[in-house]
Enzyme design. Structure first.
Site, PDB file in Angstrom:
ATOM      1  N   GLN A 260       3.248  -5.489  42.067  1.00 24.19           N
ATOM      2  CA  GLN A 260       2.004  -5.949  41.456  1.00 24.19           C
ATOM      3  C   GLN A 260       1.756  -7.412  41.765  1.00 24.19           C
ATOM      4  O   GLN A 260       0.640  -7.824  42.098  1.00 24.19           O
ATOM      5  CB  GLN A 260       2.074  -5.752  39.934  1.00 24.19           C
ATOM      6  CG  GLN A 260       0.733  -5.752  39.260  1.00 24.19           C
ATOM      7  CD  GLN A 260      -0.169  -4.644  39.786  1.00 24.19           C
ATOM      8  OE1 GLN A 260      -1.303  -4.898  40.144  1.00 24.19           O
ATOM      9  NE2 GLN A 260       0.339  -3.424  39.859  1.00 24.19           N
ATOM     10  N   HIS A 263      -0.011  -8.760  45.045  1.00 25.36           N
ATOM     11  CA  HIS A 263      -1.451  -8.589  45.243  1.00 25.36           C
ATOM     12  C   HIS A 263      -2.176  -9.934  45.336  1.00 25.36           C
ATOM     13  O   HIS A 263      -3.037 -10.148  46.181  1.00 25.36           O
ATOM     14  CB  HIS A 263      -2.067  -7.813  44.070  1.00 25.36           C
ATOM     15  CG  HIS A 263      -2.051  -6.335  44.257  1.00 25.36           C
ATOM     16  ND1 HIS A 263      -2.769  -5.699  45.237  1.00 25.36           N
ATOM     17  CD2 HIS A 263      -1.417  -5.356  43.573  1.00 25.36           C
ATOM     18  CE1 HIS A 263      -2.576  -4.391  45.156  1.00 25.36           C
ATOM     19  NE2 HIS A 263      -1.759  -4.158  44.153  1.00 25.36           N
ATOM     20  N   GLU A 328      -3.913  -2.476  32.824  1.00 20.17           N
ATOM     21  CA  GLU A 328      -4.524  -1.688  33.901  1.00 20.17           C
ATOM     22  C   GLU A 328      -3.574  -0.561  34.320  1.00 20.17           C
ATOM     23  O   GLU A 328      -3.955   0.605  34.396  1.00 20.17           O
ATOM     24  CB  GLU A 328      -4.813  -2.605  35.089  1.00 20.17           C
ATOM     25  CG  GLU A 328      -5.372  -1.886  36.308  1.00 20.17           C
ATOM     26  CD  GLU A 328      -5.442  -2.800  37.526  1.00 20.17           C
ATOM     27  OE1 GLU A 328      -6.157  -2.432  38.480  1.00 20.17           O
ATOM     28  OE2 GLU A 328      -4.775  -3.861  37.537  1.00 20.17           O
ATOM     29  N   HIS A 329      -2.326  -0.907  34.614  1.00 23.53           N
ATOM     30  CA  HIS A 329      -1.294   0.065  34.965  1.00 23.53           C
ATOM     31  C   HIS A 329      -0.174  -0.004  33.933  1.00 23.53           C
ATOM     32  O   HIS A 329       0.290  -1.093  33.597  1.00 23.53           O
ATOM     33  CB  HIS A 329      -0.677  -0.241  36.332  1.00 23.53           C
ATOM     34  CG  HIS A 329      -1.673  -0.381  37.445  1.00 23.53           C
ATOM     35  ND1 HIS A 329      -2.124  -1.604  37.883  1.00 23.53           N
ATOM     36  CD2 HIS A 329      -2.295   0.556  38.193  1.00 23.53           C
ATOM     37  CE1 HIS A 329      -2.991  -1.415  38.874  1.00 23.53           C
ATOM     38  NE2 HIS A 329      -3.118  -0.122  39.081  1.00 23.53           N
ATOM     39  N   ASP A 362      -1.552   4.306  43.533  1.00 22.68           N
ATOM     40  CA  ASP A 362      -2.377   3.417  44.353  1.00 22.68           C
ATOM     41  C   ASP A 362      -2.869   4.105  45.614  1.00 22.68           C
ATOM     42  O   ASP A 362      -3.952   3.784  46.120  1.00 22.68           O
ATOM     43  CB  ASP A 362      -1.578   2.175  44.756  1.00 22.68           C
ATOM     44  CG  ASP A 362      -1.603   1.098  43.687  1.00 22.68           C
ATOM     45  OD1 ASP A 362      -2.385   1.225  42.729  1.00 22.68           O
ATOM     46  OD2 ASP A 362      -0.835   0.123  43.811  1.00 22.68           O
ATOM     47  N   HIS A 421     -46.242   9.134  15.719  1.00 20.75           N
ATOM     48  CA  HIS A 421     -45.090  10.023  15.862  1.00 20.75           C
ATOM     49  C   HIS A 421     -45.272  11.247  14.946  1.00 20.75           C
ATOM     50  O   HIS A 421     -45.096  12.385  15.379  1.00 20.75           O
ATOM     51  CB  HIS A 421     -43.791   9.304  15.474  1.00 20.75           C
ATOM     52  CG  HIS A 421     -43.202   8.475  16.562  1.00 20.75           C
ATOM     53  ND1 HIS A 421     -43.833   7.380  17.074  1.00 20.75           N
ATOM     54  CD2 HIS A 421     -42.011   8.603  17.240  1.00 20.75           C
ATOM     55  CE1 HIS A 421     -43.066   6.839  18.023  1.00 20.75           C
ATOM     56  NE2 HIS A 421     -41.959   7.560  18.150  1.00 20.75           N
TER      57      HIS A 421
END
Length: 437
Positions: A260, A263, A328-329, A362, A421
């Site tokens: 991770q 990245h 996220e993960h 991934d 209405h």
């Protein structure tokens, strides 16, 4: 370098800091730049797109060079290995198979008194896919964006990606796009690419929804054009949170954290464990694996600023902290991952067991890797087929059914002070009771 925290209050403070790492003063300045780019492209079209490509990417393009040619697409197949082509095709099949399970079905329900209710799903007319590029290539991101759009039956799919040196786009990206059914590709990136998709130019078509991750300028551009077009999400730096117990292999845990961190220098890698021995071994192993890492400088920065190991009293405590962070993960490298899963409420993607590294998801497990970040997993989900669909409600009432509910509608319209209405119902009911001769 990699810190170990044992106090719950300290852990909460650090997790909040990491979650909020994109909220800095520089964002205000960057947003002003992005607004300028958006307005220029909206007014000047291709001219502005080419100007900002020269200014930001140091590449001078002609209008006719924006679209990737058919010959370039054909040539890309000759430039990738057979192994890579087979891997792309396998990933494409796996991703498509997963997303076909999630296609919403239109439905109609017939109730008493000839009342008909339903929901009808239709794809957007045009989808714009943003794929990061330039110095790196991401064929997996192409597949994760393009395949769900294809499964949703979007009639026109447009892809934009920044070119690298020599104005070229990596052949793996071009091959992945074609394997997923996308052949309309433009060599442009950054905020100017998002602007072109949102407003349209002489060359690049206006789309209805824009998906795909990018840098802070791309993210801010997506934020600012939302409303003019739909978007998938506002992607922040990537993050993984690992919950591990004594059965976890510290070598594997360290590798997952570094996977991770490599990245981006703002990527976050967090370990929560109830085993202090494992915690120390992981810290040592991260340092060892970093020694010969090909992206060492960037990865070390991420680990130093946004890497964290927390020793908790129990796995239940780990689940609670994880829910507060909403990663996220999320990896559950524990003896009974399915047991702890019941306590997990917020996560973009969950990887269960010690043989399921995040890299599986991934690339080719099937579920999408475009996921909510920075705590947005509390309310958001992964990119999916639904991102490219919208639904319309279907309603039909018979005269009998309308008469039965006319009184209730009348009372509500009076309460809201909306005369016409109520009149639109009353006139129909009166007409049925007193038909004209």
């Amino acid at each position: 370098m990699l810190r170990i925290i044992t106090q719950r209050a300290d852990a909460r403070t650090e997790l909040r800091r990491i979650c909020d790492r994109t909220h800095d003063e520089q964002v205000v300045h960057k947003e002003a730049t992005v607004r300028e780019v958006l307005q220029a492209v909206k007014r000047q079209g291709d001219r502005a797109v080419l100007h900002y490509t020269t200014e930001f990417d140091r590449l001078t393009l002609k209008p006719e060079e924006l679209r990737v040619s058919g010959s370039e697409l054909d040539a890309a197949y000759q430039q990738v290995s057979k192994e890579l082509l087979n891997a792309i095709r396998l990933a494409c099949r796996q991703i498509e198979a997963f997303h076909r399970q999630r296609v919403p079905k239109s439905w109609v329900q017939f109730a008493e008194d000839e009342v008909v209710l339903g929901k009808r799903y239709t794809p957007v007319d045009r989808a714009g896919l943003y794929v990061p590029g330039g110095q790196a290539s991401y064929p997996s991101t192409v597949l994760m964006n393009a395949v769900p759009a294809k499964v949703a039956n979007v009639p026109r799919i447009v892809m934009v990606t920044p070119p690298g040196a020599g104005k070229t786009i990596h052949p793996a990206v071009l091959v992945a796009a074609q394997e997923a059914g996308v052949e309309e590709i433009y060599r442009v990136g950054g905020a100017q690419a998002i602007a072109a998709l949102a407003y349209g130019t002489e060359t690049i078509p206006k789309v209805d929804v824009i998906t795909g991750p990018g840098n802070i300028y791309v993210t801010l551009a997506k934020k600012l054009v939302y409303g003019t077009v739909g978007i998938d999400s506002l992607a922040g730096p990537s993050e993984v949170l690992i919950i591990a117990d004594k059965v976890a292999n510290p070598v594997h845990v360290a590798a997952d954290m570094l996977a991770q961190a490599e990245h981006d220098q703002m990527a976050a890698a967090i370990l929560l464990t109830d085993d202090s021995v494992l915690a120390r071994k992981v810290v040592d192993e991260v340092a060892r694996q970093l020694m010969d890492h090909p992206r060492r400088l960037l990865t070390e920065k991420a680990i130093a600023h946004y890497g964290l190991v927390v020793v908790v009293e129990s796995l239940d405590d780990a689940a609670e902290l994880s829910n507060e962070f909403a990663p996220e993960h999320l990896e559950l490298e524990i003896a009974d991952p399915w047991g702890l899963l019941e306590k997990i409420r917020h996560a973009g993607a969950i990887f269960l067991g010690c043989s399921t590294p995040e890299a599986v998801g991934d690339y080719l497990a099937g579920p999408n890797h475009t996921l909510p970040t920075s705590g947005s997993a509390r309310y958001a989900s992964a990119l999916s087929v639904e991102t490219f669909l919208k639904h319309s409600s279907l309603v039909q009432y018979s005269q009998t059914a309308l008469q039965k509910v006319a009184g209730a509608i009348d009372a509500l319209t009076i309460a809201e002070g909306l005369h016409s209405h109520g009149e639109s119902v009353r006139l129909r009911v009166r007409g049925s009771l007193n038909p004209e001769p």
